[in-house]
Design an enzyme around this catalytic site. Structure first.
Site, PDB file in Angstrom:
ATOM      1  N   GLU A  69       0.810  -1.224   0.000  1.00  0.00           N
ATOM      2  CA  GLU A  69       0.000   0.000   0.000  1.00  0.00           C
ATOM      3  C   GLU A  69       0.846   1.279   0.000  1.00  0.00           C
ATOM      4  O   GLU A  69       0.763   2.097   0.910  1.00  0.00           O
ATOM      5  CB  GLU A  69      -0.949   0.002   1.199  1.00  0.00           C
ATOM      6  CG  GLU A  69      -1.951  -1.123   1.165  1.00  0.00           C
ATOM      7  CD  GLU A  69      -3.019  -1.018   2.242  1.00  0.00           C
ATOM      8  OE1 GLU A  69      -2.924  -0.137   3.097  1.00  0.00           O
ATOM      9  OE2 GLU A  69      -3.964  -1.825   2.203  1.00  0.00           O
TER      10      GLU A  69
ATOM     11  N   GLU B 271      -5.068  -8.712   0.866  1.00  0.00           N
ATOM     12  CA  GLU B 271      -5.769  -8.401   2.119  1.00  0.00           C
ATOM     13  C   GLU B 271      -7.250  -8.198   1.834  1.00  0.00           C
ATOM     14  O   GLU B 271      -7.610  -7.590   0.820  1.00  0.00           O
ATOM     15  CB  GLU B 271      -5.252  -7.094   2.760  1.00  0.00           C
ATOM     16  CG  GLU B 271      -3.910  -7.213   3.417  1.00  0.00           C
ATOM     17  CD  GLU B 271      -3.446  -5.894   4.040  1.00  0.00           C
ATOM     18  OE1 GLU B 271      -4.293  -5.086   4.488  1.00  0.00           O
ATOM     19  OE2 GLU B 271      -2.224  -5.681   4.070  1.00  0.00           O
TER      20      GLU B 271
END
Ligand code: BG6
Length: 482
Positions: free
Chosen positions: A170, A382
């Site tokens: 991220e 995720e």
């Protein structure tokens, strides 16, 4: 038929779960580990919920064998975890800490012993604090070489056993919260120019690491994980559809295009130029970025929620740099970029206690978009629900988590049927862990860990939640029985 709609999940599908070093390991100053930027940041008053830290976290560093045994009993096919840079190179670019390397050797060997595929994240946000002090970390181009050196140490040591690598976790989140919102280290607010520069350095670190990995281990599979928030235009008004395009170019494709094509979306590049925000690039960078793009094997996707996009006039809402970190539902505020877009709530979808929109179909949309735009395989690295869990006589009943995951997996299955090449699905998270800004009360795991915000609370004992048994069955039936 254009798509073969009868396939479901492939036979060798990797059912997994994920974690990150800072959020689980603890042992923050043991066995030669250096301090990280997070070790420093959490000590600044007011930065985290009730001043929680990862000093002890859920003590995975000392309990990894117990955690892996629980994974094996569940039948987990892959476990995604990150390596702590300051555990390997305590000051970021000096001596290598053999004890740090040994810890991950032991963890990887334990996984391999049970036939669990290790999936390693090179960088999940914990940077050696020494690099902040030496040259302000990601703000300096110097970090690229130090990062690649660190990555190569990992590739050389582990790539005989680790074939799945995620370079960055991220990048959009750690840079956005670090240089725009001031909520992650280094805590800068609205430093737009530096935000794009930092991103360029991170893209170069990603690209050079991808190239290095393929030289060291040509059969490794590699990508980076992007926090993908797909968007809906507020309504059919053209200006809202246009705002959605702006949002996607600046918030989604800016990262994914770089990973997949090695270039920025043209409209985003034009916008940056018009605002004098274009990052400084060196000669040769474009070639390196393009080369790495040609080498990646998958797009990593962390999916939690979708958003709505509406046109935002020049005198409209800005960003308040606030987030619901308490779990008091309904406290999040509408935010936006004046002159471009804002993100109102979606009245058609429910939200979590932390005001995150719950939208299972959004996961299918992520897969479809990536497939159409990049035609790349996908790793869902995720996906999960943060919730308050109740511990009652050794049992944790979490039907809400089962419901959340079930609906997301149903949509993922449809994405597979649509022709998307999905390689893996990792829930967030395996055990409960530290939620960076939300403390220990926001729980995500299949395995409950007995601890609260207070460092001296709880036994740290592990307990299986209802969702643990449910996911075990999902894995056994390869997603056929949810
Ligand atoms: C992702 C991160 O952003 O979301 C994880 O990769 C993080 O590290 C997860 O924990 C959930 O976010 P939060 O804020 O609820 O912990």
């Amino acid at each position: 038929m254009y798509f073969d709609r009868s396939n479901g999940f492939p036979k060798d599908f990797l059912w997994g779960s994920a974690s990150a070093a800072y959020q689980i390991e603890g042992a923050w100053n043991e066995d030669g580990k250096g301090p990280s930027n997070w070790d420093q940041f959490v000590r600044i008053p007011g930065k985290t919920f009730k001043a929680t830290t990862g000093d002890k976290a859920v003590d995975h560093y000392h309990r990894y064998k117990e955690d892996v045994a629980l994974m094996a009993e569940m039948g987990l096919k892959t476990y995604r975890f990150s390596i702590s840079w300051p555990r390997i190179i305590p000051d970021g670019n000096g001596e290598i800490n053999e004890k740090g390397l040994q810890f991950y050797d032991d963890l990887i060997n334990e996984l391999v012993k049970y036939g669990i595929v290790p999936m390693v994240t090179v960088y999940h946000w914990d940077m050696p604090q020494a690099l902040e002090e030496q040259y302000h970390g990601w703000e300096s181009r110097r970090i690229v070489d130090d990062f690649v050196r660190y990555a190569k140490v990992l590739f050389e040591r582990y790539s005989d056993r680790v074939k799945h690598w995620i370079i960055m976790n991220e990048q959009n989140v750690f840079t956005g919260l670090g240089w725009n919102a001031g909520m992650h280290p280094p805590g800068k607010v609205d430093d737009q120019k530096m935000f794009y520069q930092v991103n360029h350095h991170a893209f170069m670190a990603h690209a050079k690491s991808v190239i290095a990995l393929k030289e060291i281990c040509p059969d490794a599979k590699v990508g980076s994980s992007f926090a993908y928030t797909p968007s809906y235009a507020f309504d059919r008004k053209p200006e809202n559809a246009m705002a959605k395009m702006d949002y996607d170019d600046l918030n989604n494709f800016y990262w994914m295009d770089m990973y997949a094509y090695g270039r920025y979306p043209r409209a985003a590049a034009a916008y940056l130029k018009s605002k004098d925000l274009t990052p400084v690039m060196e000669d040769g960078d474009e070639d390196i970025l393009r080369k790495a793009a040609g080498l990646i094997d998958f797009m990593g996707v962390n999916y939690y929620q979708s958003c709505v996009v509406e046109h935002n006039p020049i005198d409209g809402v800005g960003t308040t740099h606030e987030m619901n970190t308490t779990g008091k539902k309904g406290t999040a505020k509408v935010q936006g970029v004046p002159g471009l877009y804002k993100n109102p709530a979606n009245e058609f979808l429910p939200t979590t206690d932390w005001d995150w929109t719950i939208d299972p179909m959004g996961l299918r949309m992520c897969c479809r978009q990536i497939t159409s735009r990049y035609d790349l395989p996908i790793v869902i690295s995720e996906n999960g629900l943060g919730a308050f869990d109740k511990f009652e006589d050794g049992e944790i009943h979490d039907p809400y988590r089962i419901d959340y995951l079930k609906h997301h997996i149903e949509e993922l299955k449809k994405a597979c049927d649509d022709g998307c090449r999905v390689l893996a699905y990792c829930t967030w998270s395996y055990t409960d862990l530290l939620s960076w800004l939300n403390g220990y009360q926001k729980r995500y795991g299949f395995v409950y860990v007995d601890r609260e915000e207070d460092e001296n609370s709880g036994t740290l004992n592990r307990y299986k939640k209802d969702s643990y048994y449910w996911y075990k069955h999902v894995i056994e039936t390869n997603g056929e029985e949810l």
